[in-house]
Write a protein that holds these residues in place. Sequence first.
Motif, short mmCIF file in Angstrom:
data_model
loop_
_atom_site.label_atom_id
_atom_site.label_comp_id
_atom_site.label_asym_id
_atom_site.label_seq_id
_atom_site.Cartn_x
_atom_site.Cartn_y
_atom_site.Cartn_z
N ALA A 202 23.48 80.68 127.09
CA ALA A 202 22.45 79.66 127.30
C ALA A 202 21.70 79.89 128.60
O ALA A 202 22.31 80.16 129.64
N ASN A 203 20.38 79.75 128.54
CA ASN A 203 19.52 79.88 129.72
C ASN A 203 18.96 78.54 130.18
O ASN A 203 18.85 78.29 131.37
N VAL A 204 18.54 77.73 129.22
CA VAL A 204 17.92 76.43 129.53
C VAL A 204 18.96 75.36 129.24
O VAL A 204 19.28 75.08 128.07
N ILE A 205 19.49 74.75 130.29
CA ILE A 205 20.64 73.83 130.18
C ILE A 205 20.24 72.47 130.73
O ILE A 205 19.69 72.38 131.83
N VAL A 206 20.54 71.43 129.96
CA VAL A 206 20.25 70.06 130.37
C VAL A 206 21.57 69.32 130.50
O VAL A 206 22.42 69.38 129.60
N ASP A 207 21.72 68.60 131.61
CA ASP A 207 22.96 67.88 131.93
C ASP A 207 22.60 66.42 132.19
O ASP A 207 21.93 66.12 133.18
N LEU A 208 23.04 65.54 131.31
CA LEU A 208 22.73 64.12 131.46
C LEU A 208 23.91 63.43 132.13
O LEU A 208 24.91 63.09 131.49
N GLY A 209 23.82 63.25 133.46
CA GLY A 209 24.87 62.60 134.22
C GLY A 209 25.48 63.53 135.24
O GLY A 209 26.53 64.12 135.02
N PHE B 51 24.51 68.70 127.70
CA PHE B 51 25.74 67.94 127.88
C PHE B 51 25.38 66.49 128.13
O PHE B 51 24.70 66.16 129.10
N PHE B 52 25.82 65.59 127.23
CA PHE B 52 25.52 64.17 127.30
C PHE B 52 26.70 63.43 127.95
O PHE B 52 27.75 63.27 127.34
N ASP B 53 26.50 62.98 129.18
CA ASP B 53 27.55 62.25 129.90
C ASP B 53 26.89 61.20 130.79
O ASP B 53 27.16 61.12 131.98
N PHE C 212 24.74 70.99 121.38
CA PHE C 212 24.79 69.67 122.01
C PHE C 212 26.26 69.30 122.19
O PHE C 212 27.03 69.36 121.22
N VAL C 213 26.64 68.88 123.38
CA VAL C 213 28.01 68.47 123.65
C VAL C 213 27.98 67.02 124.13
O VAL C 213 27.30 66.70 125.12
N PHE C 214 28.72 66.16 123.44
CA PHE C 214 28.77 64.73 123.77
C PHE C 214 30.12 64.39 124.38
O PHE C 214 31.17 64.68 123.78
N ASP C 215 30.08 63.76 125.53
CA ASP C 215 31.30 63.34 126.20
C ASP C 215 31.78 62.00 125.65
O ASP C 215 30.97 61.16 125.23
N ASP C 216 33.10 61.79 125.65
CA ASP C 216 33.70 60.48 125.36
C ASP C 216 33.25 59.89 124.04
O ASP C 216 32.86 58.72 123.95
N ILE C 217 33.32 60.67 122.97
CA ILE C 217 32.84 60.20 121.67
C ILE C 217 33.71 59.09 121.09
O ILE C 217 33.28 58.38 120.17
N HIS C 218 34.93 58.90 121.60
CA HIS C 218 35.79 57.81 121.14
C HIS C 218 36.06 56.80 122.26
O HIS C 218 37.02 56.02 122.18
N TRP C 219 35.21 56.77 123.27
CA TRP C 219 35.40 55.93 124.45
C TRP C 219 35.31 54.45 124.13
O TRP C 219 35.95 53.61 124.76
#
Length: 259
Positions: A103-110, A181-183, A208-215
């Motif tokens: 991956a070259n273009v990486i987005v990090d939410l959080g 990465f969605f956090d 797409f990677v989602f954090d805490d999907i069962h939080w």
Amino acid sequence: MILAYLRYLSRARDEHSLHSPFLFSLYTTSIRPDNRREPAFTSFRALRNELCRSRETIAITDFGAGSKVNGARQRTIGDIACHSQKPARFGRLLFRLIRHAKANVIVDLGTSLGLTTAYLAEAARPQHGQVLTFEGCPQTAAVARQNFDRLGTPNVEIVVGNLDETLASRVARLKPIDFVFFDANHRYEPTVRYFEICLSNSHNDTLFVFDDIHWSDEMEQAWAYIKRHPAVSVTVDLFWVGLVFTRKEQPKQDFVLRF
């Protein structure tokens, strides 16, 4: 989360259940192995330990669902580092996934204190990738910037402010995104909306990677929605995180795998 974890344990399988060459390769080379001896991680561990001992207090601006451990307006950096940052094994997992995807273009939410973001940035170095990371709290973002400077992590740009106001315009200006990465906001509506914003500038091999999907119930509802989304072909439930692919050549499948 205890009941959710018990359900996960009863359903989780390993590589012997995977008949897809794509998923088998991903699982055996990037999900199941560990790479804790990667040289760069030594400085990451040292910084994490130092931050956990810090008694410096900062004011928290939180636009999301808050913390289950400590929702106070004033928190020590040590408390955030020890309780709100993802454990190092998840940083290593994200590192391996980015290397696997090149991956070259990486987005990090959080961004938080930037420890997990540092793993993303380090993984992107060989392909000269860049990380665009979003943080709602100005004081937390300031600490993260200091940490990136200390770690020698130049390929990170921090966007400070409410994601509702910053995400769409910045994503629209990027090249097609390779990894997200969605956090950030652990609620149903924002999670779904942020996914669809990022989806609008994705490509066939975006991960797409989602954090805490069962939080929480809301996060489980968001995960169910994402699995049903017509653009989604493959999902992987690792309990703590969920992986989402939109590869058109893959049949629609949902996997629950051990991690």
